[in-house]
Design a protein around this motif. Structure first.
Motif, PDB file in Angstrom:
ATOM      1  N   LEU A  44       0.836  -1.201   0.000  1.00  0.00           N
ATOM      2  CA  LEU A  44       0.000   0.000   0.000  1.00  0.00           C
ATOM      3  C   LEU A  44       0.871   1.251   0.000  1.00  0.00           C
ATOM      4  O   LEU A  44       0.609   2.203  -0.742  1.00  0.00           O
ATOM      5  N   LEU A  45       1.918   1.239   0.803  1.00  0.00           N
ATOM      6  CA  LEU A  45       2.816   2.399   0.854  1.00  0.00           C
ATOM      7  C   LEU A  45       3.511   2.618  -0.487  1.00  0.00           C
ATOM      8  O   LEU A  45       3.714   3.756  -0.912  1.00  0.00           O
ATOM      9  N   GLN A  46       3.858   1.531  -1.171  1.00  0.00           N
ATOM     10  CA  GLN A  46       4.474   1.641  -2.499  1.00  0.00           C
ATOM     11  C   GLN A  46       3.505   2.293  -3.486  1.00  0.00           C
ATOM     12  O   GLN A  46       3.896   3.147  -4.284  1.00  0.00           O
ATOM     13  N   GLU A  47       2.235   1.896  -3.436  1.00  0.00           N
ATOM     14  CA  GLU A  47       1.230   2.475  -4.319  1.00  0.00           C
ATOM     15  C   GLU A  47       1.059   3.967  -4.054  1.00  0.00           C
ATOM     16  O   GLU A  47       0.948   4.766  -4.989  1.00  0.00           O
ATOM     17  N   VAL A  48       1.054   4.352  -2.799  1.00  0.00           N
ATOM     18  CA  VAL A  48       0.939   5.764  -2.437  1.00  0.00           C
ATOM     19  C   VAL A  48       2.144   6.533  -2.957  1.00  0.00           C
ATOM     20  O   VAL A  48       2.016   7.620  -3.534  1.00  0.00           O
ATOM     21  N   LEU A  49       3.331   5.956  -2.792  1.00  0.00           N
ATOM     22  CA  LEU A  49       4.556   6.603  -3.287  1.00  0.00           C
ATOM     23  C   LEU A  49       4.508   6.793  -4.796  1.00  0.00           C
ATOM     24  O   LEU A  49       4.840   7.876  -5.301  1.00  0.00           O
ATOM     25  N   HIS A  50       4.078   5.763  -5.533  1.00  0.00           N
ATOM     26  CA  HIS A  50       3.981   5.891  -7.001  1.00  0.00           C
ATOM     27  C   HIS A  50       2.931   6.952  -7.388  1.00  0.00           C
ATOM     28  O   HIS A  50       3.158   7.727  -8.306  1.00  0.00           O
ATOM     29  N   GLY A  51       1.827   6.993  -6.658  1.00  0.00           N
ATOM     30  CA  GLY A  51       0.807   8.002  -6.931  1.00  0.00           C
ATOM     31  C   GLY A  51       1.331   9.410  -6.697  1.00  0.00           C
ATOM     32  O   GLY A  51       1.060  10.327  -7.485  1.00  0.00           O
ATOM     33  N   LEU A  52       2.099   9.604  -5.637  1.00  0.00           N
ATOM     34  CA  LEU A  52       2.672  10.927  -5.340  1.00  0.00           C
ATOM     35  C   LEU A  52       3.678  11.330  -6.413  1.00  0.00           C
ATOM     36  O   LEU A  52       3.737  12.493  -6.810  1.00  0.00           O
ATOM     37  N   ARG A  53       4.449  10.397  -6.856  1.00  0.00           N
ATOM     38  CA  ARG A  53       5.447  10.691  -7.911  1.00  0.00           C
ATOM     39  C   ARG A  53       4.774  11.083  -9.232  1.00  0.00           C
ATOM     40  O   ARG A  53       5.315  11.847 -10.004  1.00  0.00           O
ATOM     41  N   ASN A  54       3.603  10.530  -9.475  1.00  0.00           N
ATOM     42  CA  ASN A  54       2.878  10.816 -10.716  1.00  0.00           C
ATOM     43  C   ASN A  54       2.200  12.187 -10.717  1.00  0.00           C
ATOM     44  O   ASN A  54       1.749  12.643 -11.746  1.00  0.00           O
ATOM     45  N   LEU A  55       2.088  12.790  -9.538  1.00  0.00           N
ATOM     46  CA  LEU A  55       1.435  14.113  -9.458  1.00  0.00           C
ATOM     47  C   LEU A  55       2.214  15.194 -10.104  1.00  0.00           C
ATOM     48  O   LEU A  55       3.235  15.434 -10.286  1.00  0.00           O
TER      49      LEU A  55
END
Length: 119
Positions: free
Chosen positions: A108-119
């Motif tokens: 879950l933390l990895q998914e959040v990190l990837h989402g933040l990077r995509n912003l």
């Protein structure tokens, strides 16, 4: 690279006076323990105690108090122990996770990190 400057721990005579000659600090205070004043400084109170009470009208971490006063953390722990014993402050200790199972899932933390990077 610039060489590091030695840490100034203050004049030993002053630190001895501030702590009343005590060298054992209350180890229950963590560096990130939040301190909150429960009362205003009183006349005749030691100046460092009064300054801590003024600083802690809102929650302040122990390490921030030490930096603001320009005193070593060990000395601040001694002073905070005095104030806690007399009921002038409240200490809010950091909460540790009850177990590894209560921590968020790493996927879950990895998914959040990837989402933040995509912003």
């Amino acid at each position: 690279m610039t060489p590091r400057k030695p840490v100034d721990t203050g004049d030993p005579d002053r630190l001895y006076t501030v702590t009343g000659g005590r060298s054992r600090a209350d180890e229950s205070f963590d560096l990130v323990t939040l301190i909150v004043s429960e009362s205003a400084p009183t006349p005749g109170m030691q100046s460092e105690h009064a300054r801590i009470l003024e600083l802690c009208e809102h929650p302040v971490a122990l390490v921030e108090i030490a930096a603001e006063l320009g005193l070593p953390v060990t000395v601040v722990r001694i002073l905070l122990g005095d104030l806690l014993d007399t009921g002038h402050i409240t200490a809010r200790h950091p909460r540790a996770a009850a177990s590894v199972a209560s921590l968020p899932d790493s996927a879950l933390l990895q998914e959040v990190l990837h989402g933040l990077r995509n912003l």
